[in-house]
Write a protein that holds these residues in place. Structure first.
Motif, PDB file in Angstrom:
ATOM      1  N   LYS A 134       0.850  -1.190   0.000  1.00 47.22           N
ATOM      2  CA  LYS A 134       0.000   0.000   0.000  1.00 47.22           C
ATOM      3  C   LYS A 134       0.885   1.239   0.000  1.00 47.22           C
ATOM      4  O   LYS A 134       2.112   1.131   0.101  1.00 47.22           O
ATOM      5  N   PHE A 149      -3.390   8.027   2.899  1.00 45.60           N
ATOM      6  CA  PHE A 149      -3.109   6.595   2.827  1.00 45.60           C
ATOM      7  C   PHE A 149      -3.991   5.950   1.765  1.00 45.60           C
ATOM      8  O   PHE A 149      -5.207   6.177   1.727  1.00 45.60           O
ATOM      9  N   ILE A 150      -3.402   5.150   0.899  1.00 47.55           N
ATOM     10  CA  ILE A 150      -4.135   4.459  -0.171  1.00 47.55           C
ATOM     11  C   ILE A 150      -4.197   2.981   0.189  1.00 47.55           C
ATOM     12  O   ILE A 150      -3.172   2.283   0.197  1.00 47.55           O
ATOM     13  N   ASN A 151      -5.394   2.494   0.460  1.00 44.89           N
ATOM     14  CA  ASN A 151      -5.599   1.119   0.919  1.00 44.89           C
ATOM     15  C   ASN A 151      -5.723   0.163  -0.273  1.00 44.89           C
ATOM     16  O   ASN A 151      -6.737  -0.498  -0.466  1.00 44.89           O
ATOM     17  N   GLN A 152      -4.663   0.135  -1.071  1.00 40.87           N
ATOM     18  CA  GLN A 152      -4.636  -0.716  -2.266  1.00 40.87           C
ATOM     19  C   GLN A 152      -3.194  -1.112  -2.543  1.00 40.87           C
ATOM     20  O   GLN A 152      -2.308  -0.257  -2.581  1.00 40.87           O
ATOM     21  N   THR A 153      -2.923  -2.406  -2.707  1.00 36.37           N
ATOM     22  CA  THR A 153      -1.552  -2.855  -2.945  1.00 36.37           C
ATOM     23  C   THR A 153      -1.191  -2.718  -4.422  1.00 36.37           C
ATOM     24  O   THR A 153      -2.013  -3.010  -5.302  1.00 36.37           O
ATOM     25  N   LEU A 186       0.080   5.658   9.294  1.00 39.90           N
ATOM     26  CA  LEU A 186       0.189   4.212   9.102  1.00 39.90           C
ATOM     27  C   LEU A 186      -0.288   3.455  10.338  1.00 39.90           C
ATOM     28  O   LEU A 186      -0.975   2.429  10.229  1.00 39.90           O
ATOM     29  N   VAL A 189      -4.158   3.239  10.671  1.00 40.80           N
ATOM     30  CA  VAL A 189      -4.875   2.293   9.797  1.00 40.80           C
ATOM     31  C   VAL A 189      -4.367   0.871   9.985  1.00 40.80           C
ATOM     32  O   VAL A 189      -4.814  -0.056   9.301  1.00 40.80           O
ATOM     33  N   GLU A 191      -1.360  -0.418   9.362  1.00 43.59           N
ATOM     34  CA  GLU A 191      -0.519  -0.906   8.262  1.00 43.59           C
ATOM     35  C   GLU A 191       0.946  -0.898   8.692  1.00 43.59           C
ATOM     36  O   GLU A 191       1.432   0.085   9.253  1.00 43.59           O
ATOM     37  N   ALA A 194       4.515   0.984   3.880  1.00 41.81           N
ATOM     38  CA  ALA A 194       3.881   1.551   2.682  1.00 41.81           C
ATOM     39  C   ALA A 194       4.946   2.237   1.832  1.00 41.81           C
ATOM     40  O   ALA A 194       6.009   2.639   2.322  1.00 41.81           O
TER      41      ALA A 194
END
Length: 317
Positions: A134, A149-153, A186, A189, A191, A194
């Motif tokens: 992410k 934050f972009i919640n996409q891999t 980070l 969320v 994570e 990133a």
């Protein structure tokens, strides 16, 4: 994009008319380190050999009777870390050089880690640009930045494209304060790590030409501290990575160099930031490819020329 296409057409006509000769290679059977070999080549010829085709490989192989390894002009630029967002007005007082590497990083594991990521603990690591994770983008207004934050891999290149399409760019980290902001983001969320906007040049030819022709030996490059390339003449001239401090013979190249200044008028598309180094670099690559597609032979290398005001493009009043 019409202005770009018009520029490509005009540049092709001007450059094709002049023509470009092919390179000539020279084998120097004097053991030297990579840097010493480059200095010798630049003094006597043009530079260490740049190889762009199997024809070049065959030429080098046929020049040497005793099969061994020899330096060529390919190297891994491990000290060229920079930010994806390149506006110089965004960075002041050394902010572009702010770093918070984890102890032992960057380590260029397996010789292939030219992209930067951040742990939720705040430390940075270098990793392969192809792995998926992410990302953190930024929105920039003047000198101010906010982080998203972009919640996409995705890969680093995919993250860069997404951030530039929907925000300003991948996140730059200029200070401890911004480091803490991203760290808190980070952690909020949940994570662990990133992408951020830090990257470096990977394997690069000494003349700056694009790395399009690939002739690596099996499992190469592989060494984190083997940052210079040699041609293994006992393996069909395939490339191996070696420590730059190793001593071996080397290949130089030479050829007449023609420089031509082309002044162009570019109709600026609203989607292009002509102060973005990545945009300018991408334009040059498109222009160079267009010239080659139009039949220009030999080395084609374009560069921007700054005006007296320090700008590349000047707006017409």
């Amino acid at each position: 994009m019409m202005g770009i296409l018009q520029f490509i057409s005009a540049a092709s006509l001007l450059c094709t008319a002049s023509g470009f000769p092919k390179r000539h290679f020279h084998y120097v059977n004097e053991p030297k380190t990579w840097k010493e070999a480059q200095s010798h080549c630049r003094e006597k010829y043009l530079d260490l050999a740049v190889i762009t085709s199997l024809e070049d490989v065959t030429t080098l192989n046929n020049m040497v009777e005793v099969l061994n390894v020899a330096w060529i002009g390919l190297y891994d630029d491990v000290n060229s870390w920079r930010w994806s967002y390149s506006d110089p007005n965004f960075y002041q007082g050394g902010e572009a050089e702010f770093r918070n590497w984890l102890h032992g990083e960057p380590n260029n594991m397996e010789g292939n880690e030219p992209c930067g990521a951040m742990w939720a603990t705040g430390e940075w690591i270098d990793v392969s640009c192809e792995i998926s994770m992410k990302t953190v983008c930024s929105d920039v207004e003047g000198r101010n930045a906010s982080f998203i934050f972009i919640n996409q891999t995705m890969s680093w290149a995919g993250a860069q494209s997404l951030c530039r399409e929907h925000h300003t760019d991948l996140a730059s980290v200029r200070s401890t304060s911004e480091l803490e902001q991203i760290k808190e983001l980070l952690q909020s969320v949940g994570e662990d790590q990133a992408w951020i906007g830090l990257y470096r040049n990977s394997w690069t030819w000494v003349d700056g030409s694009s790395f399009s022709f690939n002739h690596w030996a099996s499992s190469e490059p592989a060494g984190p501290e083997e940052n210079c390339a040699a041609a293994a003449l006992d393996d069909g001239g395939r490339w191996q990575d070696w420590p730059c401090s190793s001593s071996m013979p080397f290949f130089c190249y030479e050829g007449p160099v023609f420089k031509q200044l082309v002044k162009v008028k570019l109709v600026k598309s609203s989607s292009l930031d002509l102060k973005d180094a990545a945009v300018l670099e991408d334009l040059l690559k498109k222009f160079e490819q267009k010239l080659k597609d139009s039949g220009v032979e030999g080395d084609v290398k374009l560069s921007w020329k700054e005006q007296s005001e320090g700008e590349i493009f000047l707006r017409e009043e």
